[in-house]
Design an enzyme around this catalytic site. Structure first.
Site, short mmCIF file in Angstrom:
data_model
loop_
_atom_site.label_atom_id
_atom_site.label_comp_id
_atom_site.label_asym_id
_atom_site.label_seq_id
_atom_site.Cartn_x
_atom_site.Cartn_y
_atom_site.Cartn_z
N HIS A 68 -52.10 -10.68 -12.33
CA HIS A 68 -52.18 -10.87 -10.65
C HIS A 68 -50.87 -10.49 -10.15
O HIS A 68 -50.39 -10.90 -9.12
CB HIS A 68 -52.58 -12.37 -10.41
CG HIS A 68 -54.13 -12.67 -10.46
ND1 HIS A 68 -55.02 -11.98 -9.39
CD2 HIS A 68 -54.58 -13.15 -11.37
CE1 HIS A 68 -56.10 -12.22 -10.03
NE2 HIS A 68 -56.25 -13.15 -10.91
N HIS A 180 -56.76 -20.39 -17.65
CA HIS A 180 -56.93 -21.64 -16.75
C HIS A 180 -57.58 -23.02 -17.43
O HIS A 180 -57.96 -24.07 -16.61
CB HIS A 180 -57.57 -21.38 -15.30
CG HIS A 180 -56.56 -20.28 -14.62
ND1 HIS A 180 -56.51 -20.44 -13.37
CD2 HIS A 180 -55.75 -19.44 -14.90
CE1 HIS A 180 -55.73 -19.39 -12.80
NE2 HIS A 180 -55.24 -18.80 -14.02
FE LIG Z 1 -53.68 -17.17 -14.16
FE LIG Z 2 -54.52 -14.05 -15.30
#
Ligand SMILES: [Fe+2]
Ligand SMILES: [Fe+2]
Length: 276
Positions: A68, A180
């Site tokens: 990202h 995550h």
């Molecule tokens: Fe992430």
């Molecule tokens: Fe990522």
């Protein structure tokens, strides 16, 4: 060296717990270095130059990112200006930014931080194994750096473990990011490198990997594009690992850290793996 690595900070809830907690952790653990993954800090997508400054002010020494990294377009022109902000090393050669950074502590000791990104269930990146191998050859632990941290940003635990074994004995810590979700496999590999498949995010766990759960569930149930994913805004948990290295740069201890939110808290204490 005493090192803390904080997993992917997601949105405002994640930023808040990081900024509120990191100064206390720095002091309590007498940290030499704090590294923060910031790839989801701006509304879940990317990081802005302003948020980088907020993290540095809270005590972060270096920020890693991931797939990202360029979601916030103002980072594209900024990343080459900030020597403490890195993106994966094995992104395509035309990509701005750098994949590793060296930090010098006040006492003269040097830390190298490298990030690579995986290829299983990810976009098309260059070979992370070859890229990491070349970087570790260029920077031998103990000669070129007193400690080396490798952030493996990848989806598959198998790919992360394989990269951990590739670096075993040549890095202080190989830490997984991107999924995550924290894994319970923190340990010190036979060659002396601390490892965890994924450190987990710093965000609200009453969510789908940090994003508001209603929209996230709906997206799995229909092909009709729904509302945009937005970060969950409840109380966030800071997920991190704390690592101590010896004079040889290899790990002596790794401990998971979880503070705040609704994951069972693990305050720094006797929950870790040690090597004498
Ligand atoms: Fe992430
Ligand atoms: Fe990522």
């Amino acid at each position: 060296m005493k090192i803390l690595y904080c997993g992917d900070v997601v949105g405002r809830a994640g930023r808040r717990v990081l900024i509120d907690t990191l100064p206390r952790l720095r002091a309590e653990l007498a940290l030499d270095i704090a590294i923060v993954n910031g790839e989801n800090a701006a509304g879940g997508f990317g990081i802005s130059p302003e948020i980088c400054q907020d993290f540095y002010a809270a005590g972060a020494d270096l920020i890693t990112t991931g797939n990202h990294v360029f979601d916030q377009r103002d980072l594209i022109g900024h990343i080459d200006q900030d020597p403490r902000l890195i993106r994966p090393l094995n992104m395509l050669p035309g990509t701005p930014g750098r994949g590793s950074a060296q930090l010098q502590l006040a006492n003269g000791r040097r830390l190298l931080v490298v990030q690579v990104i995986g290829r299983l269930f990810m976009a098309a990146y260059d070979d992370p194994f070859g890229a990491l191998e070349a970087e570790l050859k260029k920077h031998p632990l103990g000669a070129a750096a007193d400690a080396i941290v490798v952030d493996v940003h990848a989806e598959a635990t198998s790919e992360k473990m394989a990269l951990g074994h590739l670096a075993d004995g040549r890095a202080s810590l190989v830490v997984g990011s991107h999924t995550h979700v924290p894994t319970a496999d923190h340990r010190i590999l036979p060659g002396g490198t601390a490892f965890i498949s994924d450190v987990g995010m710093t965000g609200d766990y009453d969510s789908v990997i940090g994003m508001a759960k209603d929209v996230a569930v709906r997206r799995f149930r229909s092909h009709v594009p729904g509302p945009r994913l937005t970060p969950a805004m409840g109380a966030a948990t800071l997920c991190a690992v704390y690592v101590e290295t010896g004079a040889d740069g290899l790990a002596r201890r790794i401990e998971p850290v979880r503070i705040g939110g609704d994951l069972s808290p693990i305050e720094p204490g006797p929950a870790g793996a040690e090597r004498r």
